[in-house]
Scaffold this motif. Structure first.
Motif, short mmCIF file in Angstrom:
data_model
loop_
_atom_site.label_atom_id
_atom_site.label_comp_id
_atom_site.label_asym_id
_atom_site.label_seq_id
_atom_site.Cartn_x
_atom_site.Cartn_y
_atom_site.Cartn_z
N MET A 189 48.03 33.21 32.55
CA MET A 189 47.66 34.58 32.84
C MET A 189 47.81 35.42 31.57
O MET A 189 48.62 35.10 30.70
CB MET A 189 48.55 35.14 33.95
N HIS A 190 47.05 36.49 31.47
CA HIS A 190 47.23 37.43 30.36
C HIS A 190 48.57 38.12 30.54
O HIS A 190 49.00 38.40 31.67
CB HIS A 190 46.09 38.45 30.35
N ASP A 191 49.25 38.41 29.45
CA ASP A 191 50.57 39.02 29.55
C ASP A 191 50.48 40.50 29.90
O ASP A 191 49.41 41.11 29.87
CB ASP A 191 51.39 38.80 28.27
N GLU A 192 51.62 41.06 30.27
CA GLU A 192 51.68 42.44 30.77
C GLU A 192 51.27 43.47 29.74
O GLU A 192 50.84 44.57 30.11
CB GLU A 192 53.08 42.74 31.30
N GLU A 193 51.39 43.15 28.45
CA GLU A 193 51.02 44.10 27.40
C GLU A 193 49.51 44.13 27.17
O GLU A 193 48.99 45.04 26.53
CB GLU A 193 51.72 43.78 26.08
N SER A 194 48.81 43.17 27.68
CA SER A 194 47.38 43.06 27.47
C SER A 194 46.63 44.03 28.38
O SER A 194 47.07 44.33 29.49
CB SER A 194 46.92 41.63 27.78
N HIS A 195 45.46 44.47 27.93
CA HIS A 195 44.59 45.29 28.78
C HIS A 195 44.05 44.47 29.96
O HIS A 195 43.50 45.02 30.90
CB HIS A 195 43.44 45.90 27.98
N GLN A 203 36.65 38.56 29.25
CA GLN A 203 37.46 39.36 28.34
C GLN A 203 36.66 40.41 27.60
O GLN A 203 37.23 41.25 26.91
CB GLN A 203 38.15 38.45 27.31
N SER A 239 46.05 42.49 31.83
CA SER A 239 47.25 42.10 32.57
C SER A 239 46.90 41.72 34.01
O SER A 239 46.14 42.41 34.68
CB SER A 239 48.24 43.26 32.57
N GLY A 240 47.45 40.58 34.44
CA GLY A 240 47.21 40.12 35.80
C GLY A 240 45.94 39.32 35.98
O GLY A 240 45.64 38.87 37.08
N GLN A 241 45.18 39.15 34.92
CA GLN A 241 43.95 38.37 35.01
C GLN A 241 44.14 37.00 34.36
O GLN A 241 45.04 36.80 33.56
CB GLN A 241 42.80 39.13 34.37
#
Length: 130
Positions: A35-41, A64, A43-45
């Protein structure tokens, strides 16, 4: 060449699709989920997921780039089944909340076939020959 793996890009619902395919195909095995990390735009994907279905690897991820991709019926998965019940089961599950492109029916010589687009836009041809 090491391999060719189908790769499906979703618009924010790849994780939902992973769970749907795990429920649809009894032998689906999740091999990888990043999963994309929480800092990423994003996040949750899903950055990358890999499902194995009957030994066929399928990669899934969320888009993306700021562009909506759509699946097309010109690219589809063909499922050859062992029994008519198995074929009807896949047809019923995959068409739910999707679209029927070719109704599941006997198209001669007890060759059953159907073509559907699932709720995510991915197309599936279901085939049973006796």
């Amino acid at each position: 060449m090491k391999s060719i793996i189908p790769s499906l890009t979703f618009n924010g619902n790849a994780l939902e699709a992973v769970h749907f395919y795990q429920d649809t195909f009894r032998d689906a095995e999740l091999k990888l989920l990043q999963m994309h990390d929480e800092e990423s735009h994003m996040s949750g994907q899903v950055m990358q997921a890999v499902l194995s279905v009957q030994g066929q690897m399928i990669q899934l991820n969320d888009n993306q780039i700021p562009n909506e991709f759509k699946f097309t019926p010109s690219m589809s998965f063909l499922i050859d089944t062992f029994t008519l019940d198995e074929a009807e089961n896949y047809y019923r599950k995959l068409k739910r909340n999707g679209a029927i492109l070719v109704p599941f029916d006997d198209y001669g010589s007890r060759d059953y076939f159907g073509w559907v687009q699932d709720q995510y836009g991915v197309c599936w041809q279901i085939n049973f020959r006796q």
